[in-house]
Design a protein around this motif. Structure first.
Motif, PDB file in Angstrom:
ATOM      1  N   ALA A 194       2.390  -5.688  -0.996  1.00  0.00           N
ATOM      2  CA  ALA A 194       1.950  -5.779   0.699  1.00  0.00           C
ATOM      3  C   ALA A 194       2.453  -6.730   1.242  1.00  0.00           C
ATOM      4  N   ARG A 195       3.437  -7.846   0.768  1.00  0.00           N
ATOM      5  CA  ARG A 195       4.135  -8.905   2.029  1.00  0.00           C
ATOM      6  C   ARG A 195       5.373  -7.465   1.980  1.00  0.00           C
ATOM      7  N   LEU A 196       6.057  -7.282   1.119  1.00  0.00           N
ATOM      8  CA  LEU A 196       7.209  -5.784   1.343  1.00  0.00           C
ATOM      9  C   LEU A 196       6.632  -5.102   2.445  1.00  0.00           C
ATOM     10  N   VAL A 197       6.296  -3.995   1.820  1.00  0.00           N
ATOM     11  CA  VAL A 197       5.465  -2.697   2.873  1.00  0.00           C
ATOM     12  C   VAL A 197       4.883  -3.279   4.092  1.00  0.00           C
ATOM     13  N   ASP A 198       4.247  -4.795   4.404  1.00  0.00           N
ATOM     14  CA  ASP A 198       4.391  -5.185   5.795  1.00  0.00           C
ATOM     15  C   ASP A 198       5.221  -5.493   7.082  1.00  0.00           C
TER      16      ASP A 198
ATOM     17  N   LEU B 189      10.984  -2.356   8.023  1.00  0.00           N
ATOM     18  CA  LEU B 189      11.494  -1.205   6.311  1.00  0.00           C
ATOM     19  C   LEU B 189      11.200  -0.407   6.962  1.00  0.00           C
ATOM     20  N   SER B 190      12.412   0.663   6.566  1.00  0.00           N
ATOM     21  CA  SER B 190      12.399   2.291   7.329  1.00  0.00           C
ATOM     22  C   SER B 190      11.470   2.735   6.943  1.00  0.00           C
TER      23      SER B 190
ATOM     24  N   GLU C 212       9.838   6.601  -0.551  1.00  0.00           N
ATOM     25  CA  GLU C 212      10.263   5.333  -1.672  1.00  0.00           C
ATOM     26  C   GLU C 212       9.303   5.116  -1.807  1.00  0.00           C
ATOM     27  N   ILE C 213       8.720   4.403  -2.137  1.00  0.00           N
ATOM     28  CA  ILE C 213       8.368   3.471  -2.103  1.00  0.00           C
ATOM     29  C   ILE C 213       6.916   4.159  -2.259  1.00  0.00           C
ATOM     30  N   ARG C 214       6.044   5.009  -1.962  1.00  0.00           N
ATOM     31  CA  ARG C 214       5.322   5.574  -2.344  1.00  0.00           C
ATOM     32  C   ARG C 214       5.733   6.295  -3.106  1.00  0.00           C
ATOM     33  N   ASN C 215       6.495   7.314  -3.474  1.00  0.00           N
ATOM     34  CA  ASN C 215       7.050   8.655  -4.092  1.00  0.00           C
ATOM     35  C   ASN C 215       7.377   6.866  -5.783  1.00  0.00           C
TER      36      ASN C 215
END
Length: 130
Positions: free
Chosen positions: A102-106, A110-111, A117-120
């Motif tokens: 969560a901290r990473l995607v927040d 982050l493009s 790519e993370i979702r995939n």
């Protein structure tokens, strides 16, 4: 001397050395010294000392070839990454990997491509059955 595997993280300098060893699959002190000096000037004796410490900690193996020690990775980079993320999750995110993600995607830097790519990667992992 008995070798031991450190469960903690490498120091910044040790990690810099290990990245060179992982990238080159190791070599003599001279080989690693040359590779390191492409980025930052380091004394030969300092390189030898850090490599010896990494060997003693169990991150490297050393073999005597002629009159030189040849250092090789004893711990694969992927294994170190996995252990480091686990330690980070345990210590900083209360053993909750979802909080780390969560901290990473927040992160505003982050493009959209990186998020996709993370979702995939998550979708692929879910499709593969965990």
């Amino acid at each position: 001397m008995r070798k031991r595997q450190e469960s903690g993280m490498l120091t910044e300098v040790e990690l810099e050395f290990m990245n060179v060893v992982w990238e080159t699959d190791g070599g003599t002190v001279r080989d690693i010294h040359i590779a390191l000096n492409r980025e930052t000037e380091r004394a030969y004796t300092s390189v030898a000392t850090i490599l010896k410490i990494l060997d003693q900690k169990g991150y490297l193996t050393s073999t005597k070839v002629d009159r030189s020690l040849v250092y090789r990775p004893a711990v694969p980079k992927v294994a170190y990454q996995k252990q480091t993320l686990k330690n980070l999750s345990n210590k900083l995110f209360d053993s909750t990997p979802s909080a780390l993600v969560a901290r990473l995607v927040d992160d505003d830097t982050l493009s959209d491509d990186a998020l996709e790519e993370i979702r995939n990667l998550v979708n692929k992992r879910l499709e593969d059955g965990g």
